[in-house]
Design an enzyme around this catalytic site. Structure first.
Site, short mmCIF file in Angstrom:
data_model
loop_
_atom_site.label_atom_id
_atom_site.label_comp_id
_atom_site.label_asym_id
_atom_site.label_seq_id
_atom_site.Cartn_x
_atom_site.Cartn_y
_atom_site.Cartn_z
N HIS A 1 -11.22 -5.02 8.52
CA HIS A 1 -11.72 -4.86 7.15
C HIS A 1 -13.09 -4.19 7.14
CE1 HIS A 1 -8.63 -7.90 6.46
NE2 HIS A 1 -8.68 -7.63 5.19
N GLU B 1 0.81 -1.22 0.00
CA GLU B 1 0.00 0.00 0.00
C GLU B 1 0.84 1.26 0.00
OE1 GLU B 1 -0.56 -2.62 1.97
OE2 GLU B 1 -2.49 -3.37 1.27
#
Lengths: 334, 323
Positions: A138, A69
């Site tokens: 998540h 990321e």
């Protein structure tokens, strides 16, 4: 829904396909744009919202990246500073932790630190929200983290129409814009016009007009607020529901204008209540409309805990029409 | 030292090195005299690295730098007046006084800024390299970083992605033996950062960072490789900073010996190239002295410009947050 069906289009699409169309319009419109992120090309993203784009635009426009990321955001920063208009994908908003330096210290600040010399026309799409039993890493709604960073724009489209139009607006903007999507809304149907159109960043949408109560609801909570508004009519409450759509910049004026009319207001978001964007909105309301308030500003958000896994717990963790109505009754002494 | 380098390039490199040295000496004094605010990280000792790399680059080639970034900007053609003005926090500085030493930049020169975050640069340079390839240009991106940054995740992500996408990027590790105040042997188990390169599928090259000609040659190959579409290279330059992590005397922390500093200073990169230039009859003592003199004049003019420049107006505070 004044501007929701601007072109009389009868066509309805799910939120997920509206995202696809928004990105597609950007790729058609801007030769120097591309998509880069985890599983975005071959798989079309884990939620399928880039489906078909690899076939249409080819591997020179749609790039699968490693699970990196910080690298992905760095790629976006470096590319946008040097003549590209990238769309980068952060699969889950929870992964901000993996790339926060590039987001907070590079992407957000480069222009200012360089005295205006750098321009970063960068769009980041990311998926937020609880409700799918994906547990604590998540499912988060971390908008407050990024709204606190001068230099970033943050939008949170919550209908198919807004999703497409805000992605296009984000990509046309010369600033870094983070588009916060919601995973539980992917199947939500709604009108979506063909072709490109823009939902202006920084302008709230009065989704439901009302006379004596205001609910400001962000993201998926818009739909819960609309349900709550219907229920509140039975109690004689005529609720105006406002979707800010853009959190940074925030359209304080539209909210304050409503509060001056209704005199009572609630702010609802899915994020943890403490330190959430609702706290900022409530503060702005009392600064600008204190004399018009007949009751304290109410806030509804998630409790101060990580997002739980079990559906039994998650369903009470996420605010709902029911919890909104309950809080409204308390606030209004009903 | 080989002959595969033109006299013009040697003289060019020497001038860049002297410009860095004299700028930094003056900047350090300004900091210690309290004339400029904030923290300066001086590049003195490492001049051969920036100069030996930068002579291969055009203004379209992008560079990311570090917190020790003055040298990279000067080697890429940075102007002293705007640099000193930035250090003073003046409105005429490179960043209008909003960035200071740690964010000094010149995008027209392809210098994407010094960076206050250790490891902040490599992902951005990787992105600039991606951009160069995407836009089908022949440009390259070079990222300078230290041995300390080679332990940051950002470096590893950028290195992997640059190799994976075969991007025109050169990773230049300026291994000066210290991550801030911690010796390399206390922050990584390897001696050569270049050893990490094969792990990403790129060549790793070690070069004497006190020898501008050696840097020039190795950087030339790495830049050519990048331009030819053959992907990134990790170039490790063994070098040394003469002054402290911050400023000249810094905080007076005893983390390295004076003997060690003296040993590296004996191998000074400017002394070496000047000896070479004279030995080879490429220049003369007098000509070299003139380079120092004219650079010193430029330094004084730059400082005078900075001191005469206005501070930013309060109205500038909220400008440049957004485009």
């Amino acid at each position: 829904m004044a501007e929701a069906i601007a072109d009389n289009s009868e066509r309805e699409l799910p939120y997920v396909r509206a995202i696809t169309e928004g990105v597609r319009e950007v790729l058609l419109e801007q030769d120097n744009s591309f998509v880069a992120g985890e599983d975005v090309a071959g798989a079309g993203s884990v939620y399928g919202y880039y489906a078909g784009l690899l076939d249409e635009f080819g591997p020179e426009r749609i790039y699968d990246t490693p699970i990196s990321e910080e690298g992905i955001v760095g790629l976006g920063v470096g590319a946008s500073a040097t003549g590209c208009r990238p769309i980068i994908d952060l699969m889950f908003m929870d992964f901000l932790g993996e790339c926060m330096d590039e987001v907070a210290n590079q992407m957000a600040k480069m222009r200012y630190m360089f005295g205006g010399a750098a321009t970063l026309p960068l769009t980041m799409l990311t998926m937020s929200g609880a409700g799918a039993s994906l547990a604590a890493q998540h499912s988060q709604s971390l908008e407050a983290w990024i709204c606190h960073l001068p230099g970033l724009k943050v939008v949170q489209p919550t209908t198919p129409y807004d999703a497409k139009g805000m992605i296009i607006a984000a990509a046309r903007d010369d600033n870094p814009v983070i588009v916060v999507l919601n995973k539980m809304s992917l199947g939500l149907m709604g009108p979506v016009p063909e072709g490109p159109y823009e939902i202006p960043i920084g302008k709230a949408n009065v989704v439901r007009p009302g006379t004596n109560y205001t609910i400001v609801a962000t993201g998926r909570m818009l739909h819960e607020a609309l349900k709550a508004a219907t229920q509140l009519t039975e109690l004689g409450i005529d609720t105006e529901v406002i979707d800010p759509r853009s959190l940074q910049p925030f359209d304080t004026a539209t909210v304050v204008e409503s509060v001056k009319k209704t005199h009572r207001v609630m702010v609802v978001h899915e994020a943890v209540r403490f330190g959430g964007i609702g706290a900022e909105i409530a503060a702005q309301i009392q600064e600008d409309a204190f004399d018009y308030l007949d009751a304290p500003v109410a806030r509804v958000g998630a409790p101060f805990s990580p997002v739980p896994y079990s559906p039994a717990l998650e369903s009470i963790y996420v605010p709902s029409a029911k919890s909104i109505v309950a809080e409204a009754k308390k606030q209004l002494g009903l | 030292m080989t002959a595969d380098i033109s006299n013009k390039t040697l003289i060019d490199m020497h001038r860049r090195m002297v410009r860095i040295r004299l700028f930094e000496e003056a900047a350090g004094k300004l900091m210690e005299d309290g004339k400029v605010p904030g923290a300066l990280h001086l590049y003195v000792g490492q001049e051969a690295v920036a100069s030996g790399v930068m002579v291969h680059l055009t203004n379209k080639d992008q560079v990311t730098s570090t917190h020790r970034g003055h040298g990279h900007l000067i080697a890429k053609g940075g102007q002293f007046d705007k640099m000193f003005a930035e250090l003073y926090g003046k409105s005429t500085g490179y960043c209008k006084g909003k960035g200071g030493s740690m964010h000094i930049c010149d995008l027209e020169l392809g210098m994407l800024g010094a960076n206050g975050i250790v490891g902040g640069g490599p992902p951005i340079a990787m992105g600039a390299g991606f951009s160069a390839k995407f836009r089908k240009t022949n440009d390259v991106a070079v990222t300078f970083f230290g041995d300390g940054a080679s332990n940051e995740g950002a470096f590893h992500e950028a290195a992997n992605m640059a190799a994976l996408f075969k991007l025109p990027v050169v990773f230049v590790c300026e291994n000066n033996g210290y991550g801030e105040y911690t010796a390399q042997s206390n922050h990584q188990a390897i001696v050569d950062v270049a050893d990490r390169a094969p792990g990403y599928g790129m060549p790793g090259v070690i070069v004497d960072g006190m020898d501008a000609i050696a840097v020039y040659e190795a950087a030339g190959e790495a830049v050519a490789r990048a331009r030819a579409g053959q992907g990134p290279t990790l170039l490790e330059c063994k070098t040394y900073r003469y002054y402290d992590h911050v400023g000249v005397r810094g905080m007076g922390l005893k983390y390295r010996s004076d003997e060690e500093v003296a040993l590296w200073q004996e191998r000074d990169c400017i002394d070496r190239i000047e000896a070479h230039l004279i030995e080879q009859g490429i220049s003369t003592q007098r000509k070299l002295e003139n380079v120092h003199k004219s650079t010193l004049k430029e330094v004084h003019e730059g400082i005078a410009f900075a001191e005469a420049s206005p501070m930013p107006e309060p109205s500038a505070l909220l400008e440049d947050v957004y485009a």
